[in-house]
Write a protein that holds these residues in place. Structure first.
Motif, PDB file in Angstrom:
ATOM      1  N   CYS A  58     -23.929   5.753 -36.128  1.00 34.25           N
ATOM      2  CA  CYS A  58     -23.871   5.405 -34.703  1.00 34.25           C
ATOM      3  C   CYS A  58     -25.251   4.911 -34.305  1.00 34.25           C
ATOM      4  O   CYS A  58     -26.194   5.703 -34.193  1.00 34.25           O
ATOM      5  CB  CYS A  58     -23.488   6.612 -33.855  1.00 34.25           C
TER       6      CYS A  58
ATOM      7  N   SER B 206     -26.663   9.653 -36.188  1.00 37.54           N
ATOM      8  CA  SER B 206     -26.843   8.854 -34.985  1.00 37.54           C
ATOM      9  C   SER B 206     -28.323   8.837 -34.589  1.00 37.54           C
ATOM     10  O   SER B 206     -29.183   9.373 -35.296  1.00 37.54           O
ATOM     11  CB  SER B 206     -25.981   9.435 -33.858  1.00 37.54           C
TER      12      SER B 206
ATOM     13  N   SER C 194     -27.211  12.905 -33.121  1.00 41.54           N
ATOM     14  CA  SER C 194     -28.553  12.337 -33.032  1.00 41.54           C
ATOM     15  C   SER C 194     -29.641  13.355 -33.360  1.00 41.54           C
ATOM     16  O   SER C 194     -30.801  13.195 -32.949  1.00 41.54           O
ATOM     17  CB  SER C 194     -28.788  11.740 -31.642  1.00 41.54           C
TER      18      SER C 194
END
Length: 410
Positions: free
Chosen positions: A52, A234, A340
């Protein structure tokens, strides 16, 4: 200290995520519940070849300016840009504030790993003379906070938190403590990460943490689903501006919500696996709720860590079910955004604040009532309108770090 003296408000938000560049774009993407994972050309040929990534920024969105971007790693640039958005959103002007009373606390898990990987290849191929002279400033994790300080003229306390995937949440907890101690009047805090590289991705893949759904990346991140098989790597950044509520009100700012309580604990169980049943994470959850002056039954909503890995989701589901048996609504943004890493806790804290502010709970992407593996009230399919008076945001990191943030409506 009275309850009013302990009140801390979130007065500004800055977000850069794979769902969009900026606070509104990210909120819209998460609210719609459409996953953004896709095949990644930079990971071509690897066992896991999808991620991502943040969408391309326009020149205005991604402009650091002043000839400074060359010395900043990508994770640092993201922090600077998100901090600018957050400060502007809070209605603050760095040209007029007392910089000595402004603190900066920013967490990152892998910091400049991407730059180190790139420079290592250059060293091997071309020798030491072509290694970047700014390798070290680009590598070290405190430079996100350092460059934000420089950019905004903040001269108060500054720290970098490193608690793996709880780093961003840890930064917010520390920033709140600085405010309550009187060490600052404004705290700029959050998390940032930009470490989608071949070596880092392979490292997570080799330890079995990543989803293997290369044939359908968009469906790969599926928190709390019975058929989940790992997370999607991510990147992103979130910066929140925190102020004592009485100070924010004095300048006419009510804020989005209050960061009312924090709780932290450490598993001391395993380097990467959570303690069974979330028994130690429970200490952090109960501490955050109590610190906010609440009872567990007062919690209306949970923004789950929800990594889509088998062990994390099972452990977190047990934790939520045991401490919050009244079944508050649950969401998990990683279904849309992926994981993330060190930025995740701050991103999810910001989304929790927006959930309270907009009375809207985003759905868990790739999850249906039929595939939900646990007795949780996970929001699926579409956003849910709900008045949220109190919410918690869970963050857990390798090393056994547990951080829970409790938020209340203004």
């Amino acid at each position: 200290m009275t309850a009013d003296e302990r009140a801390v408000s979130v007065t500004g938000l800055g977000l850069i995520t794979p769902a969009g560049v900026g606070r509104e774009a990210t909120w819209d993407g998460v609210r719609r519940g459409v996953p953004v994972a896709a095949t990644d050309a930079q990971l071509k040929g690897l066992p896991t070849d999808f991620s991502c990534r943040i969408p391309p920024m326009t020149e205005g969105q991604g402009r650091i300016g002043g000839g400074k971007a060359w010395r900043m790693a990508h994770f640092t640039q993201l922090a600077v840009l998100a901090a600018r958005e957050a400060v502007a959103d809070a209605g603050l002007d760095p040209a007029t504030w007392d910089g000595a009373r402004v603190a900066v606390v920013i967490g990152s898990g892998l910091a400049g790993a991407a730059h180190l990987e790139e420079q290592s290849v250059r060293f091997q191929q071309a020798g030491p003379d072509l290694v970047s002279p700014v390798l070290i400033p680009m590598l070290i994790s405190n430079m996100a906070a350092g460059e934000v300080l420089l950019d905004l003229g903040a001269r108060g306390p500054s720290l970098a938190t490193e608690t793996a995937c709880a780093s961003g949440a840890s930064a917010l907890a520390v920033a709140r403590d600085l405010l309550l101690s009187g060490a600052c009047d404004i705290a700029i805090a959050g998390g940032t990460e930009a470490a989608i590289t071949p070596v880092v991705t392979t490292g997570f893949q080799r330890m079995g943490a990543l989803s293997a759904r290369s044939d359908d990346p968009a469906a790969a991140s599926r928190p709390f689903a019975a058929d989940r098989d790992g997370f999607v790597i991510s990147e992103g950044a979130a910066i929140l501006v925190l102020e004592r509520t009485r100070d924010a009100r004095a300048r006419g700012r009510g804020g989005y919500a209050r960061l009312a309580g924090t709780g932290m604990s450490s598993d001391a169980h395993h380097p990467t696996a959570p303690a069974p049943g979330g028994t130690v994470a429970e200490v952090a959850l109960r501490a955050a709720v109590a610190d906010a002056g609440l009872r567990p039954s007062d919690i209306d909503h949970v923004n789950a860590h929800g990594t889509s890995t088998p062990k994390n989701d099972e452990t977190e589901a047990e934790l939520i079910g045991r401490v919050l048996p009244h079944r508050p609504s649950v969401t998990a943004a990683k279904g849309v955004l992926g994981h993330s890493l060190g930025a995740a806790g701050a991103i999810e804290a910001a989304l929790t604040v927006l959930t309270i502010h907009h009375s809207t709970v985003p759905p868990v992407a790739n999850l249906t009532p039929q595939t939900l593996a646990y007795d949780l009230d996970c929001v699926t399919g579409a956003e849910r309108r709900q008045e949220v008076r109190a919410a918690v945001s869970n963050s857990f990191g390798f090393g056994g770090h547990n951080v829970v943030l409790a938020f209340r409506a203004n």
